[in-house]
Motif scaffolding. Structure first.
Motif, mmCIF file in Angstrom:
data_model
loop_
_atom_site.group_PDB
_atom_site.id
_atom_site.type_symbol
_atom_site.label_atom_id
_atom_site.label_comp_id
_atom_site.label_asym_id
_atom_site.label_seq_id
_atom_site.Cartn_x
_atom_site.Cartn_y
_atom_site.Cartn_z
ATOM 1 N N ARG A 137 -11.643 47.125 -33.315
ATOM 2 C CA ARG A 137 -12.697 47.681 -32.443
ATOM 3 C C ARG A 137 -13.474 48.773 -33.175
ATOM 4 N N ASP A 138 -12.751 49.654 -33.850
ATOM 5 C CA ASP A 138 -13.410 50.746 -34.568
ATOM 6 C C ASP A 138 -14.296 50.225 -35.692
ATOM 7 N N ALA A 139 -13.919 49.066 -36.248
ATOM 8 C CA ALA A 139 -14.726 48.456 -37.304
ATOM 9 C C ALA A 139 -15.847 47.597 -36.727
ATOM 10 N N GLN A 140 -15.977 47.612 -35.390
ATOM 11 C CA GLN A 140 -17.028 46.877 -34.674
ATOM 12 C C GLN A 140 -16.931 45.371 -34.919
ATOM 13 N N LEU A 141 -15.712 44.880 -34.995
ATOM 14 C CA LEU A 141 -15.488 43.443 -35.105
ATOM 15 C C LEU A 141 -15.373 42.832 -33.720
ATOM 16 N N ASP A 142 -15.588 41.535 -33.615
ATOM 17 C CA ASP A 142 -15.450 40.821 -32.356
ATOM 18 C C ASP A 142 -13.973 40.776 -31.968
ATOM 19 N N LEU A 143 -13.624 41.388 -30.833
ATOM 20 C CA LEU A 143 -12.212 41.498 -30.452
ATOM 21 C C LEU A 143 -11.608 40.149 -30.082
ATOM 22 N N SER A 144 -12.376 39.260 -29.504
ATOM 23 C CA SER A 144 -11.839 37.931 -29.167
ATOM 24 C C SER A 144 -11.471 37.169 -30.431
ATOM 25 N N GLU A 145 -12.318 37.253 -31.437
ATOM 26 C CA GLU A 145 -12.009 36.586 -32.703
ATOM 27 C C GLU A 145 -10.802 37.236 -33.373
ATOM 28 N N ALA A 146 -10.731 38.564 -33.321
ATOM 29 C CA ALA A 146 -9.582 39.261 -33.915
ATOM 30 C C ALA A 146 -8.295 38.870 -33.204
ATOM 31 N N ALA A 147 -8.339 38.788 -31.867
ATOM 32 C CA ALA A 147 -7.153 38.383 -31.110
ATOM 33 C C ALA A 147 -6.724 36.970 -31.470
ATOM 34 N N GLY A 148 -7.680 36.098 -31.706
ATOM 35 C CA GLY A 148 -7.354 34.738 -32.127
ATOM 36 C C GLY A 148 -6.641 34.717 -33.465
ATOM 37 N N ARG A 149 -7.053 35.574 -34.390
ATOM 38 C CA ARG A 149 -6.371 35.633 -35.690
ATOM 39 C C ARG A 149 -4.951 36.170 -35.539
ATOM 40 N N LEU A 150 -4.731 37.073 -34.585
ATOM 41 C CA LEU A 150 -3.391 37.632 -34.386
ATOM 42 C C LEU A 150 -2.394 36.569 -33.943
ATOM 43 N N ALA A 151 -2.867 35.587 -33.196
ATOM 44 C CA ALA A 151 -1.970 34.544 -32.686
ATOM 45 C C ALA A 151 -1.369 33.711 -33.808
ATOM 46 N N ALA A 152 -1.985 33.742 -34.978
ATOM 47 C CA ALA A 152 -1.514 32.920 -36.097
ATOM 48 C C ALA A 152 -0.868 33.746 -37.204
ATOM 49 N N VAL A 153 -0.524 34.993 -36.901
ATOM 50 C CA VAL A 153 0.046 35.854 -37.934
ATOM 51 C C VAL A 153 1.370 35.297 -38.434
ATOM 52 N N SER A 154 1.562 35.379 -39.738
ATOM 53 C CA SER A 154 2.812 34.969 -40.364
ATOM 54 C C SER A 154 3.345 36.128 -41.192
ATOM 55 N N VAL A 155 4.633 36.428 -41.029
ATOM 56 C CA VAL A 155 5.266 37.450 -41.861
ATOM 57 C C VAL A 155 6.332 36.785 -42.717
#
Length: 441
Positions: free
Chosen positions: A269-287
């Motif tokens: 949000r602080d970087a003014q990115l699209d939060l919906s797109e960012a949330a979509g990327r979080l769903a695929a996080v791999s550690v």
């Protein structure tokens, strides 16, 4: 490309046959026609002993004080490496540094996903960080760096190298007490990441658990924090919540991963990115394996065996407790091994964790030193554990495996300590028929 013939931020004599490289390594076994070698001092041997091996492997150049073909010759290779890293880091648009007693790798992975940033996969030593900054400083993308410490003064050295724009402390708890002395000492040393660096103002963010140690610093998570997610729900299927009205779904995740996602979305949000797109990327996080990685099968295996501290084990046990089987089928089983570097209070800390395990799990196993403190079923060795556990586990169970692997010790000391439960995880996966390798977090 890293071209040694271009201006360097240190004094060097460049051999005319030196060539540009794609990246650097301090491990001569990784040297190749695309990978240059940095000859660093080691605990047992100096990297100079492996320069010829790196050259034979085709290394485009070697950073060393030796007069050899393809040398970038400097008075001291480590100082030159760090100077180079600081110079390249200056080109990065945003650098996020992450530390904490637990959850660093998870937070790093989520932040990188939300920001579409580059991040170091595993290693967080100063040479590894320096090579990362040199390779990607001019990439034009944000960088996320995990900054772990185990001695007094180390965070100041890391901050001087990384110079993060954002400093994050995930949690504070007993870890590396042998060197850092106390919880207060841990908080003080890790808190250096929150301070203003040379010529820059660092933005500090701390997790909900750590916020008590840093009054006045912005916090993230759920509940009474500065940057909060709302309506958190955690189930065996994963975690879900909303952030500023945006729905977030994290498959096979628990509260710790959800808190990391709130941190990540705060920075997005602080970087003014699209939060919906960012949330979509979080769903695929791999550690990487060993960090709360969920493997469904005939029974479920939670592989959290990479490392352990009391605060991390408690969080994992809370996640285990959240698992339940339809109709009451299956049990929650904890398998715990020794937590290292806890100093003179280690027996009491293991007993506290073991008592908590008995509250959160239906059946508890302990292995190695302090096995009786950690579990009601205590065994001395990993082979004994394997025999008892494989005879006990049945379809529908959920098995959490967590311990310190002893990666900071020599191989001899690690073998002596008897920690490292990755072989237990592998045996469980084979028995469970778990072919689903989806990373929960």
């Amino acid at each position: 490309m890293l071209d040694p013939h271009l201006p360097l931020p240190f004094q060097a004599t460049v051999h005319p046959e030196a060539r540009a490289a794609r990246r650097l390594t301090w491990d001569s076994r990784e040297a190749s026609p695309d990978v240059a070698f940095v000859a660093l001092p080691g605990e047992r041997m100096h990297g100079n002993a492996f320069v010829e091996q790196a050259l034979a492997a085709g290394a485009p150049f070697v950073l060393t004080d030796l007069d050899v073909p393809r040398a970038v010759r400097v008075p001291e290779a480590q100082a030159a490496l760090f100077a180079w890293a600081r110079a390249e880091r200056a080109y990065a648009p945003l650098v996020v540094g992450v530390t904490g007693s637990a959850g660093k790798t998870t937070a790093k992975s989520y932040v990188a996903a939300a920001l579409d940033a580059l991040f170091m996969p595993v290693f967080n030593t100063m040479p590894a960080i320096a090579c990362f900054l040199i390779e990607f400083g001019r990439s034009g993308r944000p960088l996320v760096v995990e900054m772990g410490i185990d001695r007094v003064g180390e965070m100041a050295e890391l901050v001087d190298l990384v110079r993060p724009d954002v400093g994050v402390v995930t949690t504070i708890g007993p870890a590396h007490l042998e060197q850092l002395g106390s919880i207060e000492g841990i908080a003080r040393e890790k808190g250096v990441i929150l301070m203003d660096g040379p010529g820059q103002a660092v933005r500090g963010l701390v997790g909900e658990q750590a916020s008590a140690y840093y009054p006045g610093v912005d916090s993230y998570g759920f509940g009474t924090v500065t940057h909060a997610g709302q309506n958190l729900t955690v189930s065996p299927q994963g975690a879900s919540f909303t952030f500023e009205g945006v729905p977030v779904v994290l498959p096979l995740a628990a509260r710790v991963q959800a808190e990391a996602a709130v941190l990540a979305l705060t920075l997005a949000r602080d970087a003014q990115l699209d939060l919906s797109e960012a949330a979509g990327r979080l769903a695929a996080v791999s550690v990487p394996g060993g960090r709360y990685r969920v493997h469904p099968g005939r029974f479920t295996v939670i592989d959290d065996a990479y490392n352990a501290s009391p605060v991390a084990v408690r969080a994992a046990l809370d996640a285990l407790h959240g698992w339940g089987q339809p109709g009451g089928q299956g049990r929650r089983i904890s398998v715990l091994g020794r937590m290292l570097e806890l100093g003179p209070t280690e027996r009491a800390l293991h007993a506290e964790v073991g008592a908590y395990a008995r509250e959160r799990a239906d059946l508890t196993f302990g292995v190695g030193a302090f096995a009786a403190e950690l579990g009601e079923r205590a065994v001395a060795t990993v082979p004994e554990l394997l025999s008892a556990l494989l005879a006990e586990v049945r379809d529908g169970d959920v098995v959490l495996v967590k311990a310190s692997r002893g990666i900071s010790w020599t191989p001899e000391r690690r073998a002596q300590e008897g920690v490292g439960l990755d072989v237990v995880v592998q045996a469980l996966l084979e028995r469970a028929g778990s072919l689903d390798d989806r990373p929960g977090t």
